[in-house]
Design an enzyme around this catalytic site. Structure first.
Site, short mmCIF file in Angstrom:
data_model
loop_
_atom_site.label_atom_id
_atom_site.label_comp_id
_atom_site.label_asym_id
_atom_site.label_seq_id
_atom_site.Cartn_x
_atom_site.Cartn_y
_atom_site.Cartn_z
N THR A 31 0.86 -1.18 0.00
CA THR A 31 0.00 0.00 0.00
C THR A 31 0.90 1.24 0.00
OG1 THR A 31 -1.53 -1.26 1.36
CG2 THR A 31 -1.87 1.13 1.26
N GLU A 64 9.94 -6.93 -2.25
CA GLU A 64 10.39 -5.83 -3.11
C GLU A 64 11.85 -6.01 -3.48
OE1 GLU A 64 8.77 -5.49 -0.30
OE2 GLU A 64 7.02 -4.21 -0.60
N ARG A 114 5.28 6.95 0.53
CA ARG A 114 4.62 6.60 1.80
C ARG A 114 5.61 6.64 2.95
NH1 ARG A 114 2.46 0.42 3.16
NH2 ARG A 114 3.21 0.44 5.31
N ASN A 1007 -4.44 -8.72 3.62
CA ASN A 1007 -4.46 -7.34 4.06
C ASN A 1007 -4.36 -6.33 2.93
OD1 ASN A 1007 -4.53 -5.42 6.26
ND2 ASN A 1007 -2.39 -5.00 5.78
#
Lengths: 1207, 268
Positions: A31, A64, A114, A1007
């Site tokens: 996210t 990642e 973020r 999630n």
């Protein structure tokens, strides 16, 4: 050719461009960037080609770090490759970014910037992640809006190819990534015009290929590394000009101009702000407004942040500027200033040294907007005001810092919203369709009219019963207001219950419209409103409308989804479009949106729209308030002060008003706070029928939220019981003479109904009823709350008296995990609750990022709690990839401190008593009774130590608690265990340390919205496996078993609850690594969440999920370590799959795939069962006489037997 | 060799044995085996409009459950642009079946709405089926609906379909009409090319111990012929449309759900 306008968010806009300009896309979900990868995956699945006519290859990696490695490899072998990420994910890419830049490989990474997790995790936006990449050598290009994000995505790719420098293109997470806005689309021709094919071919020529082989990634020594590193300087020097050339080309082709640094505002401004990101949009609006009122202020927007071209910066800096405020959307603790501030200070300093800059402007720096904290025009104004006179440096804006006094004051009433802009706020319940309807409205207005539209959606931190607030703006000009609406001319409340909880009308302007979804008709609604709502409506002379949307939805067969209904109301009232045009547009959009889902759905929605206007009423607002209803306090008044004042404020939506002093300096929060919330979500709650009940305990065990509790107690406790408190005789023969109560917490229940589904008892006289049945909550709320409060005071049964091997008895243990924010009917939480009952008072939990860390630790409250003695699980979430190692750290540390404590006891034995010391050191701690005694002894020890004056005594005092056994649990989902955290998990298994690993296996990344993991079973549909997962599910248990000294159990509570209980007991008893893989049903499976627990039986009966226990200790008794607890499958996996939309939907989208994969899945289940059967039955060699599976004296097997754990 | 050829619904059949609607026709392989075993035509398993609607609603429900609620997981399942929630699978099956065998294929349709009846019938015609059997399968439960309305429903459905398609249409009847002869006459007048006697409804049971509904398929016994044969005799000579009797032969061979139908053509 006229370009099309469309409405979309930045994630979609950027993905649009990146997809078309690349051949390989390797990603990992995080996210707020996940959607970019998901768009790419969807388009690839649909066969959409890039601008060169070939379909990009989209690959989901295990982390990642893996994605960056894959991109590096793809680039090095000549493909055009990209990735999308944010936050920690971006940090995991840093080593590869250094390499990619060092090798001068062109690519563009797209980042929805973020917050990097520090004292807490945050999914929201700021620049801390991209700022951590300043040293990688990547160029950094910033977009401030959705339009810019699309434009810069193209510019980034083109510029990377031109300059050979890899680009990091970023835009603010959530504020831009998730903002829906009307933008002009770039066409494929635009993209072709910007991409110089020569550069692409050069890139391919440089590739690693055996046809023209080269060597990269050499190791270099002190003699040459430095020079070689400097050899790339010319590329960096040339880069800024090249970027500007690309921007100029873009301007020619598309018509929008960009520059490396852009100045706007008064040409003779004296005060100037320098910033980048979405905040610059708000700043620009404010500058224009302030200048209209006679101010002389300016704004300098930074677009190309790296390479930082001082020359280009100084070229746009007006000579009149005397004072500069540099705003950073990040924080670098310990630094003398934030990054952009330091860069500007340096730029001015160098400019002065080279006599370019005549004046010496005062430069101050400030922080704003961390983690998407609002940045509004009133704050911009405050920054300029600060510059006016003796500017404060290192300030913060947007908060109240009453600790370090960095904050600037600002006037929250200052607003520059235009009259011509319709500003609407919609308060909806998650999943009721409100957000979808609003996104649709934006589409209708943005794409069908010349108006501009903007939508931003604020979600809740709870996964069920969550409130969503939609902020929509419509106007004749492009909308740049990058902040929430605080002055709305239209406010809609889609859920009556919100009236009691949230102040929705404070944002309404005088004369504005309030639309309410009300179960009360137009004649009675006024009197049911809380008095606070009535007074605001009166004071603001609001126009008040009501509709019973639930009734209309039900009549149209839409269940509880009232999206289209409320949408029709909005259009009818707001007149953004003429009414008939609006209704027709809605009808058309219904056909467009739902057409592919079947005519039935379309018809229902159209029917709903027809009925809407007939049921919409305007209420004339009376002169005076009449209501006796008051809004209750957000948190129970019984909550302790901190919980009430701070957490309660956050819960009520007033968190912004809390000052810095309200918060701990280190991110530490109390446990046991969820109990104060009283969310009242359930329309129906379970009611216990004592007579029919067989006291099996299953309802309490499966309850995801711990709202069903069981107590067994002496009948004397019933004195002063409330009149409706239920109790009966306990049936278990060990509890003869005692009373038994099952009590429900009426205000905490989510109404999932799993308890009723699982109850095996049947009411003989009224056959449709069981021993627990759902009934409407409102009339029960008051009496049952009283019962609940009384129930909590009844003492818990002494833990030493509870036999743990039967669920009937074990469920009497107090749960120390309650009222989480998990989805209604969650499959993970019952396992955590069980853990907390069995071991919670001595457990330390390392929790991986995922659903369990969110429902476990999302402020303001946590479901982890304490018992009456103040003991309970200590819990922390570190990161995603390090969770197993984090827990290993717990264990090593605890073991060391225990060893130290033991050494100290030995050393101090004279002072504390030799015999006592002996007992302390040799006492067994195998069951509740043992632990109770040891704890008592440690209490005595601490008292004795108070009398001993010595450094060693003080040391021992600090570690004495370690003498009582501690239970270390490493918990997480399959995303952690199978993918990103697998390396660590594997290492922890190999370590032989005594830790318990619990994998809450939902077989998908729950999630982050359902991306496939290596745990996803074959044929299941998930994101990045839209055509059904082609390969088998990874057999984590089998891999763990191969170590030979790991306890491994595969459990499914809904299939065999006692087996699950046994496995938990055995895992804890085993003195070595224990791994429990727990089947967790999930909303991402597309299932009926009420029957989900009992449906687990089909998973086991079909062989899709095996139940087994691999216990290395069994070998000591001459048995095979593996005990296969599943029977031979009696059903086909097809029966399991037909229950779940994640499998079934494939038969509707790709039937050929479904056919093939379902057959393969059946084969998988059969061969796996055969393998396990063989492993469980074969004769195993006896261990060598001097080897033992573990080093401890007492075999864990015997221990577990005492607890009743094994057969 | 006896010449067993006959006609049904205007179709040339090599024998009077037609395989009626059953799960055997769900697989192409099953259809081929029916042809190999001597069936002269195959009536496909029924397309249930309600099932299609229910599946579409179910899909929509699960795709939207829990969405737009929590910022990290705004959706839980991938977006597909194409979901085949309509009759495409059935229509494809018709096409493949037509290519696979030489004998006629009759589609069986159970509609739920008038629009559904006509639309699906048209689609089936376009897919190349030789005839349509209307499996009305209507079980009245509303006490306010008189028998005449029930009968009218059959007539209306037939009429609508006959307007919508050009291929022959048969109507499968339940045995529970007050005057079967009257019903047959009216259907004949409305244009039915064939009447199929009779539909056997499923007989679900209730498990008294568990108080659960148990779906139940009771295979027919040889006595089952007792219903349609006399009915057919009563109808003989009075109608212009040929009628077929569904004679369910109790078979002791193979799978549980096999059902073979005897076609006895009684024509004027």
């Amino acid at each position: 050719m006229k370009r099309k306008f469309k409405t979309m968010d930045a994630n979609e806009a950027v993905a649009n461009v990146a997809y078309r300009l690349n051949e390989v896309i390797a990603i990992y979900p995080i996210t707020p960037s996940s959607a970019m990868g998901e768009w790419a995956d969807q388009w690839a699945a649909e066969g959409v080609p890039n601008i060169w006519g070939t379909v990009p290859q989209v690959t989901e990696m295990q982390s990642e770090g893996g994605a960056a490695g894959a991109v590096h490899g793809a680039l090095q072998t000549g493909a055009l490759a990209t990735t999308f990420t944010a936050s920690q994910g971006l940090l995991l890419m840093i080593p590869n970014m250094n390499k990619i830049a060092g090798e001068l490989t062109p690519t563009a990474f797209h980042v929805s910037a973020r917050t990097v997790a520090t004292h807490a995790l945050s999914i929201f936006g700021d620049h801390s992640d991209v700022m951590s990449c300043r040293t990688t050598g990547f160029a950094m290009l910033c977009s401030n809006s959705v339009q810019e994000a699309m434009d810069m995505a193209l510019i980034a790719h083109a510029a990377a190819l031109e300059s050979r420098i890899p680009f990091l293109h970023f835009f603010d997470g959530f504020r831009t990534s998730h903002e829906v806005n009307k933008i002009e689309m770039l066409t494929e021709d635009d993209m072709r015009a910007l991409i110089n094919m020569d550069r692409v071919f050069e890139h391919r020529q440089r590739a690693l290929s055996p046809d023209h082989p080269v060597l990269r990634g050499t190791a270099q020594n002190p003699d040459v590394y430095f020079q070689a590193r400097e050899a790339g300087n010319p590329c960096y020097a040339a880069c800024p000009d090249k970027v500007q050339e690309v921007m100029d080309k873009f301007s020619q082709v598309v018509g929008r101009s960009y520059h490396l640094f852009e100045y706007s505002g008064a040409p003779d401004a004296e005060r100037m702000i320098v910033m980048m990101g979405s905040g610059a949009e708000a700043a620009q609006e404010t500058v224009e407004c302030l200048n209209r009122y006679g101010e002389k202020v300016g704004l300098l927007k930074v677009r190309l942040y790296r390479p930082f071209s001082i020359k280009h910066f100084l070229a746009v800096l007006p000579v009149t500027v005397k004072k500069i405020a540099v705003l950073d959307r990040t924080k670098e603790s310990g630094s003398a200033g934030e990054p952009l501030y330091l860069d500007i200070v340096n730029a001015i300093s160098e400019g002065r040294n080279e006599h370019v800059v005549q004046l010496e402007p005062v430069v101050v720096g400030g922080r704003y907007g961390l983690s998407s904290k609002e940045f509004t025009p009133s704050m911009v104004k405050a920054v300029y005001e600060n510059l006016a006179d003796n500017p404060k440096n290192h300030f913060t804006i947007g908060i109240n810092d009453d600790v370090s006094h960095t904050s600037l004051d600002y006037d929250p009433e200052f607003s520059i919203e235009l009259e011509a802009v319709v500003r609407a706020m919609f308060y909806g319940l998650g999943a009721d369709g409100t957000v979808g309807a609003n996104k649709n409205s934006i589409k209708i207005i943005g794409e069908n009219t010349d108006n501009y539209a903007q939508g931003y959606f604020v979600y809740d931190s709870k996964k069920s019963g969550a409130m969503t607030v939609s902020h929509l703006r419509f106007g004749p000009q492009p909308i740049h207001s990058s902040y929430l609406i605080s002055k709305a001319n239209f406010v809609a409340c889609h859920q009556w219950i919100f009236l009691e909880r949230y102040d929705m009308l404070s944002a309404l302007v005088p004369g504005g419209v309030f639309l309410l979804n009300s179960p009360f008709g137009p004649d009675e609604v006024w009197d049911h409103l809380p008095v606070e709502v009535q007074s605001q409506l009166i004071a603001k002379k609001a126009k008040f409308y009501v509709i019973d949307a639930y009734q209309v939805a039900r009549d149209a067969g839409m269940g509880s989804r009232m999206n289209t209904i409320m949408q029709a109301c909005f259009f009818a009232i707001s007149k953004v479009l003429p009414r008939d045009e609006a209704i027709e547009a809605i009808r058309q959009s219904i056909r467009d949106t739902y057409g592919k889902k079947g005519e039935e759905v379309v018809q229902k929605n159209l029917r709903a729209v027809e009925e809407t206007l007939a049921h919409l009423f305007e209420i004339s607002v009376p002169e005076k308030t009449t209501s006796r209803v008051r809004m209750p306090a957000p948190f129970s008044p019984k909550a302790p002060e901190y919980e009430r004042e701070v957490l309660g404020a956050i819960y009520a939506g007033h968190g912004d008003e809390l000052p810095v002093s309200a918060f701990p300096c280190d991110g530490t929060f109390p446990t046991g706070t969820a109990k104060w919330e009283k969310r009242n979500l359930a329309l129906e709650i379970p009611v216990w029928d004592a007579k029919t009940c067989i006291q099996c305990g299953k309802c309490a065990m499966v309850c995801p939220h711990a709202v069903i509790r069981i107590k067994v107690y002496d009948s004397r406790e019933l004195e002063n019981a409330p009149p409706t408190f239920r109790s009966t005789e306990a049936r278990d023969k060990e509890w003869q003479g005692m009373k038994y109560t099952i009590q429900v917490a009426p205000e905490d229940c989510t109404g999932c109904g799993i308890c009723v589904d699982i109850c095996p008892a049947k009411n003989k006289s009224e056959t449709r009823l069981k021993a627990i049945n759902m009934e409407p909550q409102p009339p029960l709320r008051a009496p049952e709350s009283e019962n609940w409060d009384f129930f909590l005071k009844v003492p818990e049964l002494d833990r030493r008296k509870i036999k743990l091997t039967t669920i009937r008895q074990q469920q009497v243990q107090e749960p120390l995990f309650e009222f989480s924010g998990a989805c209604s009917g969650c499959g993970e939480t019952p396992y955590l609750k069980l853990l907390s009952q069995l071991f919670g008072e001595r457990a330390i939990i390392a929790n991986a990022t995922g659903c369990s860390s969110i429902f476990g630790g999302n402020l303001p409250t946590t479901p982890w709690t304490k018992n009456a003695e103040g003991r309970g699980p200590a819990w922390s979430n570190s990161l995603f990839e390090d969770n197993a190692e984090f827990g290993l750290g717990f264990r090593v540390s605890i073991d060391k401190q225990t060893e130290f404590a033991r050494e100290l006891v030995h050393r101090l034995s004279a002072s504390i008593g030799e015999d006592f010391a002996d007992v302390l050191l040799s006492a067994p701690q195998n069951d509740e009774a043992d632990i109770y005694e040891q704890r008592t002894r440690v209490g005595v020890l601490k008292q004795l130590l108070q009398q001993v004056e010595s450094p060693e005594a003080r040391q021992l005092l600090s570690v004495a608690d370690m003498l009582v056994k501690k239970s270390v649990w490493i918990v997480g989902g399959d995303g952690w265990a199978y993918d990103i955290g697998y390396g660590g998990l594997d290492h922890v298994l190999a370590s032989g340390l005594n830790v318990n690993l619990l994998v809450l296996d939902t077989e998908v990344y729950s999630n982050t919205g359902g991306q496939a993991s290596k745990s996803t079973p074959r044929a299941a549909v998930a994101k990045f496996a839209a055509g059904g997962k082609p390969g088998r599910k990874k057999d984590l248990g089998l891999m763990a078993m191969s170590y030979g000294n790991v306890y491994v159990a595969s459990v499914a509570m809904g299939a065999k609850d006692e087996h699950t209980l046994k496995a938990f007991l055995e895992a804890e008893a085993y003195e070595g690594p224990s791994l429990i893989i727990a089947y967790s049903h999930c909303i991402a499976h597309g299932i009926n969440m009420t029957t989900a627990m009992s449906d687990q039986k089909i998973a086991v009966d079909s062989g899709q999920w095996l139940l087994y226990r691999y216990n290395p200790e069994r070998v000591l008794a001459g048995d095979n370590s593996l005990l296969l607890d599943s029977r031979t499958p009696t059903r086909k996996v097809k029966e399991f799959m037909e229950q779940q939309m994640r499998f079934k939907m494939l038969t509707k989208s790709k039937p050929e795939n479904a056919n093939r994969l379902w057959q393969e899945a059946q084969h998988d289940a059969e061969t796996r069962f055969e393998l396990y059967e063989y492993l469980a039955q074969r004769k195993t060699a006896q261990p060598a006489s001097d080897t033992k599976p573990n080093q401890n004296e007492k075999p864990a097997l015997a221990m577990a037997e005492r607890l009743g754990g094994t057969k | 060799m006896i010449d067993l050829r006959t006609t049904y619904l205007g179709l040339e059949l090599r024998t009077p044995l037609v395989a009626s609607a059953s799960p055997l026709s769900q697989e192409l392989d099953g259809i081929r085996r029916l042809e190999d075993a001597g069936a002269s035509a195959v009536v496909l398993y029924s397309l249930f409009e309600e099932q299609l609607r229910q599946e579409a609603m179910e899909l929509e429900h699960h795709l939207s459950a829990g969405t737009e609620s929590f910022a990290e997981s705004l959706t839980y399942l991938p977006r597909h642009s194409e979901f085949r929630t309509g009759p495409e699978a059935y229509l494809n099956h018709i096409r493949k079946a037509k290519q696979a065998i030489d004998i006629p294929i009759i589609a069986s349709l159970n509609g739920a709405t008038l629009g559904g009846w006509t639309q699906h019938a048209e689609q089936m015609e376009q897919a190349g089926v030789d005839a349509i059997e209307c499996n009305v399968y209507f079980i009245p439960t509303d006490p306010n609906v008189p028998g005449s309305e029930v009968e009218m429903a059959y007539i209306d459905i037939l009429r609508a379909i006959k307007i919508a398609v050009h291929i022959p249409v048969a109507v499968k009847l339940s045995p529970f009409f007050s005057n079967m002869a009257n019903m047959a006459m009216r259907l004949d007048q409305t244009g039915a090319n064939g009447l199929v006697l009779f539909n056997r409804f499923y007989q679900p049971d209730i498990n008294l111990e568990e108080l659960e509904l148990r779906p139940n398929i009771l295979l027919s016994t040889p006595q089952a012929i007792d219903l349609p044969v006399p009915a057919s005799v009563r109808l003989s000579g009075r109608q212009s449309c040929p009628r077929q009797i569904i004679h369910i032969i109790h078979t002791h061979t193979q799978k549980a759900c096999d059902a073979y139908h005897t076609v006895v053509s009684i024509s004027n």
